[in-house]
Design a protein around this motif. Sequence first.
Motif, PDB file in Angstrom:
ATOM      1  N   VAL A  19      -6.911   0.456  -2.368  1.00 42.15           N
ATOM      2  CA  VAL A  19      -6.471   1.979  -1.856  1.00 42.15           C
ATOM      3  C   VAL A  19      -7.388   2.741  -2.858  1.00 42.15           C
ATOM      4  CG1 VAL A  19      -4.953   3.753  -1.416  1.00 42.15           C
ATOM      5  CG2 VAL A  19      -4.191   1.128  -0.952  1.00 42.15           C
ATOM      6  N   ASP A  22      -3.381  -3.538  -4.145  1.00 47.34           N
ATOM      7  CA  ASP A  22      -2.054  -4.713  -3.535  1.00 47.34           C
ATOM      8  C   ASP A  22      -2.388  -5.854  -3.533  1.00 47.34           C
ATOM      9  OD1 ASP A  22      -0.054  -5.402  -2.060  1.00 47.34           O
ATOM     10  OD2 ASP A  22      -0.856  -4.484  -0.094  1.00 47.34           O
ATOM     11  N   LYS A  80       0.648  -1.149  -0.137  1.00 52.17           N
ATOM     12  CA  LYS A  80      -0.131  -0.068   0.093  1.00 52.17           C
ATOM     13  C   LYS A  80       0.781   1.376  -0.111  1.00 52.17           C
ATOM     14  CE  LYS A  80      -4.041  -2.042   2.305  1.00 52.17           C
ATOM     15  NZ  LYS A  80      -3.699  -3.332   2.132  1.00 52.17           N
TER      16      LYS A  80
END
Length: 446
Positions: free
Chosen positions: A394, A419, A348
């Motif tokens: 994200v 991710d 991330k």
Amino acid sequence: MDFRSVIARLEQQGKVVHVKSEVDPVHELAGIAKKFEGQEKIVVFDRVKGQKYPVACGLWWNRDIIGSLFGVKAGEVPGVFAAAGKSFQEKPVAPVIVENPPCQEEVTLAPNLYELTVPTLALEDGGAYFSNCIVIAKDPDTGVRNTSIHRLMITGKNRLAMLMDVGRHLRSYYERAEAKGQPLEITINNGVDPAVYVCATYPGTGIRDDELGVASALNGGEPVRLSRSKTVGVEGLADAEVVIEGRMLPNIREPEGPFGEVSGFYAQKDNRWVVEVTAITNRKQPLMSTLLPGKEVWNSVGCTAEASILATVSKMVGGVKNVYLSHGNCGFFGCVVQMEPTRPGMGKNAIMAAFAAFPPMNMVTVVNSDVNIFDAEDVMRAITTRCNVAEDMVIIKHAACHELNPATDYGVGTKFGFDCTVKPGQEERNKKVAFRDVDLSRYEIE
């Protein structure tokens, strides 16, 4: 190196296709070029209907060609560009002005843009476009040169309409000049040294940096050669095939577009900035250059952006192996980062670092080193099998993106990252199926 010597070298390598038949510059030329797009050959149109000069297309649509321009393999290109950027930051080399430059072998002070070979590319384009010219301007307050690329549509013998993206240095120059009621003088350079093209697309340079130093670094420290213009106070590229001198007029907007953009969609017609052309200078019998908005842009921007992202993300996150801006991401709307995270959560962090390194992107995918980032199928498999969207995605809303991306509201949109790195303790579950590697030449096979 200059443009014509580059073409001559590619000729010697058998990497140039000549179209000997007369072709129409309106749609037909681009239609032929599209058939060759991505191949390890460029196309030169020797006879263009109604025009005096030939035109070349395709210098940037194949990474093997790009590598050959700089004497390296395709996969080494981003590293070469990164090294040039680092050299530029550490020890920039200033350009030099030369007398009697090749670009001024012929001078026209009563300019007629229609005498230049400028094709109309996509079927719904608003007119003939310069799609890959290098625009040089000077900061109205500091005098620092800026080098950039913008689309320019011919609207009259001595008139162009152009696009300036939000956040570009040239737009800042213009807006400050316009606030004073002054035009911004520029030169528009066609048929240039590939190293100069790289510096015009190189990310990460500041508004007080003269990006021409990046081209010098790519050319082994040789300073870029400039020429004094005939009608404006901004220099042209001494070895360009054609240099158009002009002024961006303050407080005037005129229709520009549509234009088939890098996204693969049309940028719509709107009132945009206007250039009044004051002179045209050129070499004798110039070989002009054009570009198809597609793989040529995806590669040229991608190679420079990859270099910048790799350098920046590596500083902030450990374990980074490689970066790729794929054609499926239009070369600069998204990237894939390959890494081996040094601890949980670093995937991330890599996503956020990549967005910071190259703001035009709105998508980043992070994968392990067992994923081939140049294979879209392998990357998609990683997304579908290693990314738990509820935990591993994200999302950043209302972020500044690229205004040419139709997924945004003219430059404001949502950035998102996947991710896809393997979580600690999940290594065995994510081990790829493997087979014995054999040499087929050892077998009798009919």
